[in-house]
Every structure is written in C-alpha cells, then in structure tokens.
Design a protein around this motif. Structure first.
Motif, mmCIF file in Angstrom:
data_model
loop_
_atom_site.group_PDB
_atom_site.id
_atom_site.type_symbol
_atom_site.label_atom_id
_atom_site.label_comp_id
_atom_site.label_asym_id
_atom_site.label_seq_id
_atom_site.Cartn_x
_atom_site.Cartn_y
_atom_site.Cartn_z
ATOM 1 N N LEU A 148 51.753 104.719 -6.772
ATOM 2 C CA LEU A 148 50.452 104.448 -7.393
ATOM 3 C C LEU A 148 49.362 104.056 -6.403
ATOM 4 C CD1 LEU A 148 51.584 102.398 -10.540
ATOM 5 C CD2 LEU A 148 50.940 104.804 -10.438
ATOM 6 N N ARG A 149 49.775 103.687 -5.185
ATOM 7 C CA ARG A 149 48.828 103.239 -4.162
ATOM 8 C C ARG A 149 47.998 102.045 -4.639
ATOM 9 N NH1 ARG A 149 49.907 105.498 -0.025
ATOM 10 N NH2 ARG A 149 50.880 107.526 0.022
ATOM 11 N N ILE A 150 48.711 101.088 -5.194
ATOM 12 C CA ILE A 150 48.073 99.822 -5.585
ATOM 13 C C ILE A 150 48.879 98.694 -4.935
ATOM 14 C CG2 ILE A 150 47.016 100.544 -7.777
ATOM 15 C CD1 ILE A 150 49.492 99.563 -9.247
ATOM 16 N N PRO A 151 48.257 97.536 -4.669
ATOM 17 C CA PRO A 151 49.006 96.463 -4.027
ATOM 18 C C PRO A 151 50.053 95.813 -4.933
ATOM 19 C CG PRO A 151 46.748 95.806 -4.430
ATOM 20 C CD PRO A 151 46.841 97.225 -4.835
ATOM 21 N N HIS A 152 51.092 95.325 -4.278
ATOM 22 C CA HIS A 152 52.223 94.682 -4.953
ATOM 23 C C HIS A 152 51.988 93.171 -4.937
ATOM 24 C CE1 HIS A 152 56.845 93.780 -4.534
ATOM 25 N NE2 HIS A 152 56.372 93.461 -5.722
ATOM 26 N N LEU A 153 51.737 92.588 -6.097
ATOM 27 C CA LEU A 153 51.492 91.143 -6.140
ATOM 28 C C LEU A 153 52.726 90.438 -6.680
ATOM 29 C CD1 LEU A 153 47.815 90.775 -7.439
ATOM 30 C CD2 LEU A 153 48.635 91.403 -5.182
ATOM 31 N N LEU A 167 48.504 76.857 -11.635
ATOM 32 C CA LEU A 167 48.565 77.030 -10.183
ATOM 33 C C LEU A 167 48.862 78.497 -9.853
ATOM 34 C CD1 LEU A 167 48.872 75.636 -7.282
ATOM 35 C CD2 LEU A 167 51.292 75.966 -7.695
ATOM 36 N N VAL A 168 49.832 79.072 -10.565
ATOM 37 C CA VAL A 168 50.200 80.465 -10.312
ATOM 38 C C VAL A 168 49.011 81.381 -10.606
ATOM 39 C CG1 VAL A 168 51.802 82.309 -10.917
ATOM 40 C CG2 VAL A 168 52.615 79.962 -10.855
ATOM 41 N N MET A 169 48.315 81.116 -11.716
ATOM 42 C CA MET A 169 47.172 81.955 -12.072
ATOM 43 C C MET A 169 46.088 81.865 -11.005
ATOM 44 S SD MET A 169 46.002 84.146 -14.212
ATOM 45 C CE MET A 169 44.613 85.079 -13.567
ATOM 46 N N ARG A 170 45.910 80.655 -10.445
ATOM 47 C CA ARG A 170 44.874 80.489 -9.423
ATOM 48 C C ARG A 170 45.193 81.335 -8.189
ATOM 49 N NH1 ARG A 170 44.265 74.639 -8.873
ATOM 50 N NH2 ARG A 170 45.313 74.790 -6.886
ATOM 51 N N ILE A 171 46.469 81.346 -7.806
ATOM 52 C CA ILE A 171 46.878 82.133 -6.632
ATOM 53 C C ILE A 171 46.687 83.629 -6.912
ATOM 54 C CG2 ILE A 171 48.843 82.724 -5.145
ATOM 55 C CD1 ILE A 171 49.931 79.907 -5.585
ATOM 56 N N VAL A 172 47.044 84.056 -8.134
ATOM 57 C CA VAL A 172 46.909 85.476 -8.502
ATOM 58 C C VAL A 172 45.422 85.867 -8.539
ATOM 59 C CG1 VAL A 172 47.246 87.140 -10.377
ATOM 60 C CG2 VAL A 172 49.097 85.590 -9.759
ATOM 61 N N GLN A 213 40.647 89.087 -6.509
ATOM 62 C CA GLN A 213 39.247 89.202 -6.083
ATOM 63 C C GLN A 213 39.093 90.021 -4.815
ATOM 64 O OE1 GLN A 213 38.253 85.097 -5.997
ATOM 65 N NE2 GLN A 213 38.110 85.013 -8.227
ATOM 66 N N SER A 214 40.193 90.254 -4.096
ATOM 67 C CA SER A 214 40.058 90.970 -2.821
ATOM 68 C C SER A 214 39.826 92.465 -3.059
ATOM 69 C CB SER A 214 41.314 90.755 -1.972
ATOM 70 O OG SER A 214 42.401 91.384 -2.595
ATOM 71 N N ASP A 215 39.196 93.119 -2.083
ATOM 72 C CA ASP A 215 38.883 94.554 -2.175
ATOM 73 C C ASP A 215 40.140 95.387 -2.376
ATOM 74 O OD1 ASP A 215 36.249 94.183 -1.935
ATOM 75 O OD2 ASP A 215 36.103 94.764 0.184
ATOM 76 N N GLU A 216 41.197 94.908 -1.757
ATOM 77 C CA GLU A 216 42.485 95.592 -1.820
ATOM 78 C C GLU A 216 42.904 95.885 -3.277
ATOM 79 O OE1 GLU A 216 46.896 94.333 -0.193
ATOM 80 O OE2 GLU A 216 45.550 92.750 -0.856
ATOM 81 N N CYS A 217 42.483 94.991 -4.188
ATOM 82 C CA CYS A 217 42.895 95.144 -5.590
ATOM 83 C C CYS A 217 41.906 95.962 -6.424
ATOM 84 C CB CYS A 217 43.145 93.771 -6.226
ATOM 85 S SG CYS A 217 44.592 92.962 -5.561
ATOM 86 N N LYS A 218 40.919 96.566 -5.787
ATOM 87 C CA LYS A 218 39.962 97.392 -6.544
ATOM 88 C C LYS A 218 40.662 98.504 -7.333
ATOM 89 C CE LYS A 218 35.374 96.454 -5.136
ATOM 90 N NZ LYS A 218 35.001 96.174 -3.735
ATOM 91 N N PRO A 219 41.635 99.211 -6.715
ATOM 92 C CA PRO A 219 42.279 100.293 -7.476
ATOM 93 C C PRO A 219 43.264 99.794 -8.545
ATOM 94 C CG PRO A 219 42.924 100.356 -5.134
ATOM 95 C CD PRO A 219 42.108 99.132 -5.335
#
Ligand code: ADP
Length: 192
Positions: free
Chosen positions: A24-29, A63-68, A73-79
């Motif tokens: 999918l070319r999306i980041p793995h969180l 806390l977990v939601m804040r980290i996620v 918000q990073s550009d990496e997660c645009k897709p």
C-alpha cells in the motif's frame, strides 16, 4: 488508505503489516514499537510506562492516542497509515474515529486476524526464545491474551457495526493470509 489491524498477540500482525506496507506504500504505525521506543529513554515516563507494559497491561488510552496523533501529523502519513496494535480498547477506537473525522480522513477498513488461543501461546513462547522480549513469558502471555479477550475483542463488534470489518483466518500459512488480505484490499480499492 487508513487501515486498522486487529488481532491477538502472536496472530502474525507484525509480519503481515510489513508486507502490507510494501503493497500500500503507507507507513506502519505500531503502538507497541512506539511505546518500546519511549521505554528505551531514561525518564520518569518510561519507568511509569514499563510498569504497565512489562506486566502485560495496556498503556493508558490518552497517552497512546497522543503518540499516534503526533505521528499522524507528519507528512509521511499523508497517503494514509496502517495501525498495528491500535486501537486496543473501545475508548481508543472512539478517540481515533474522532481524530480521523476532524481531519476528514475516515477509516477505510478494520482487518481482523483470527487465531485460536492454543496456537497463540505456542507461537509466543517460541518467539520468547528467539527475541527475549520482557513481556513474552508464560504468565504475561496469559495476561495479554486475557486483555485481548476482554478489552480489545469488543472492537470486532464495534467495526462490524460500522460495516468496516473484514475477518481473515490467521491459522493459515503466512502466504495464504497475505493473499486473503490482498484480495480484500483490491476489492476496497476497486470500490473507491
Ligand atoms: P503484541 O501484539 O505481541 O501484544 P505489541 O508490540 O503490539 O505486541 O504490544 C506490546 C505491549 O505494548 C502491549 O502488551 C501493551 O502493554 C502495549 N501496547 C501496545 N499498543 C497499545 C495500545 N494501543 N494501547 C495500550 N497499550 C498498548
């Protein structure tokens, strides 16, 4: 594409996520990885977190939601993003839905990888011998499976009611599981 991956510890989420991000070319969180990164720092927060995680308990929802949210918000997660090990409670699912709604990027699908508990215990004990992770011992494994049963499995119903749940048999071979995931993703992409 925004994808949530649900599955008990040892179901093979990590392995499948690595293959899925390539597709999918999306980041793995992975919240487990993110939390372990925080725990590697020498701080009061890391010691506080370890008191939950090393005992097989869940870290606090906000806390977990804040980290996620920081990652999202990073550009990496645009897709989009592939959420692995998150959400793990109904509260986290609601926090994520609220966040995605506010940012006009609703969730596309919740993949649910299903495996029987006996197989999971076997796999996790084997992994413990290989990686030596502090939370991979018999007692903690039992606790994590219980946490999954009581706190995380209600998400299956939650996403099913939203019409977003897709279940996969995780007891199959790694390749077969991935084929099933691929066909779900292709179906969703055709619909979009
Ligand atoms: P596994 O899938 O084997 O349980 P993870 O790496 O996903 O491993 O998680 C390891 C531990 O990190 C969990 O047992 C829990 O204590 C903590 N953790 C990970 N994700 C979350 C989350 N979304 N909410 C709360 N705690 C979490």
């Amino acid at each position: 594409m925004m994808v949530v991956f649900i599955g008990p510890p040892g179901a093979g989420k990590g392995t499948q996520c690595r293959r899925l991000v390539d597709l999918l070319r999306i980041p793995h969180l992975s919240t487990g990885e993110m939390l372990r990164a925080v725990m590697r720092e020498e701080s009061a927060l890391s010691r506080w977190l370890a008191s939950y995680i090393d005992a097989g308990k869940l870290a606090p929802d906000h806390l977990v939601m804040r980290i996620v949210a920081q990652k999202l918000q990073s550009d990496e997660c645009k897709p989009g993003a592939l959420f692995d090990g998150f959400p793990r409670t109904i509260v986290q699912a609601q926090l994520l839905d609220d966040y995605l709604m506010e940012h006009h990027r609703p969730l596309d699908v919740a993949l649910n990888l299903q495996v029987d508990e006996e197989i999971l215990v076997e796999r996790l004990l084997k992994r413990a011998q290989i990686d030596g992770r502090a939370d991979d011992n018999y007692e903690t494994i039992r606790e994590r499976l219980k946490v999954f049963r009581t706190q995380t499995s209600p998400l299956i119903d939650y996403y099913s009611k939203q019409g977003k749940l897709e279940s996969i048999d995780g007891a199959q071979s790694e390749d077969q599981v991935f084929e099933d995931i691929q066909s779900i993703v292709m179906r969703l992409q055709q619909r979009a």
